[in-house]
Write a protein that holds these residues in place. Sequence first.
Motif: not given
Length: 495
Positions: A112-119, A137-148, A150-151
């Motif tokens: 769906f081309s959501t670009e790795g952005n997560r809320l 964090h442990a599974f690399g789901m909040a890296e905030n590198n090329s995508s954002w 937020r919590l």
Amino acid sequence: MDRKIDSPCIMTIFGGTGDLTHRKLIPALYNLFHEGMLPQGFLVVGVGRKDKNHESYREELKASVEKHSRFKLNKDVWELFSQKIHYYRMEITHSEDYDGLKSYLNSLDTSFSTEGNRLYYLSVAPSFFETVTCNLHAFGMAENNSSWQRLIIEKPFGHDLKTAQYLNKIISEVFPQENIFRIDHYLGKEMLQNILVIRFGNAMFESFWNSRYIENIQITSSETLGIKNRADYYDSSGALRDMLQNHMLQLLALVAMEPPASIDAKSIRDEKIKLLRSITRNNLGTIKENIVRGQYSDGAIGSREVPAYRNESGIPRESNTETFIAASLMAGNFRWGNMPFYLRTGKRMRQKITKVIIEFKSLPEILYFKEYKGMQPNLMEIRIQPSEGVSFSFNAKKPGTHNEIANVKMDFCQNCSLEHNSPEAYERLLADALKNDQTLFTSWDEIEASWMLVDNIAQLWNEEKPDFPNYKPDTFGPPEADELLAKKGHKWWNE
């Protein structure tokens, strides 16, 4: 909400089968979609432990939207929106399940081309905040590198200052502060947002918004209901932590803060923090004389008998948890001097209402007016819920030959004619989180300042056994709350 959300993302709701998701979150997202606010690349993934598939999950949410949405459900709109809703089954306490969630979200990114952005929305019990955050964090789901990423975290943020500081440390190690959205749904209410416009957009109000012209300010948030099915949470929190620490102090900060340098989030937060810190600093030594607590007994509301708090299901019979609190606070700054702010909140009270009353100073009794009866102080009332609006009352002579004064009211009702078009609080807050706008969310500094005050009140209460219960249902609280104001020559404006 004047700016469309452009950034695609997946909103992942932990607690996707819970009450908040059904009553507030999904109806709010449906309303945003209905108004064309959501981007094309937007998905919702509800995370839960129950055995469901996408279709059964969507059907359950459809019933919730029909019941709770401010828009009547449109079948065509729902069909399009429902295709954006997905369900993922997992145990949030099982670390190994997060690897599967990561893979699933990544597959949706590709499709769906959501670009790795997560809320990420934590609609779970506070005891799981740390668990979910650390596993993201442990599974690399909040890296905030090329995508954002937020919590959004629901209240309560900690149980006291120490636990709040610990939770903030844990979360801040995973998400940068600018990506943490601490939600207080009161801040999303339309009329509460309007307070800043009323204050700073009208010279006639801002010129008099100080202790030289205002006698006192009263903030009331009362409920007619009891604790319903929240016994475990409420008995460990009470009115002090459930309402005063967040909703009431946030309301006070907006009413009393200095004008911000601009309307951006940082400027507004900076002024709120200054106000909250001035209250904390100037009232610690006088808590005992300026705080009243209460607990409701059994009694009648109309023709219906209701049980005492201690007889509610799940409540210990000797519970000393307060269901009412009234406070007299002062801000130690030049604008407010020694003027009192009166705050009260409680359950099983006479009215369901949240309002702010500004009582202006009375004029001297000059000879001319001594012959007149009915003179009252000028009052400004800001109604936040259930009705929204502003009224201003002033004195005028009653027509006729008698020297009597009538109290005349100018009233603006915001949701009388706009009721169905006014966005719900969660609509505004979710939209702002997707836009990365933190203006209506609570900063860590605000939370820390409010806990400093609340901890001192709780410490005092722990040293004294209260005489509970001390007020009847369908009243305005215990008599001591009236005495709190009477000793300063004031009274609650209840009507």
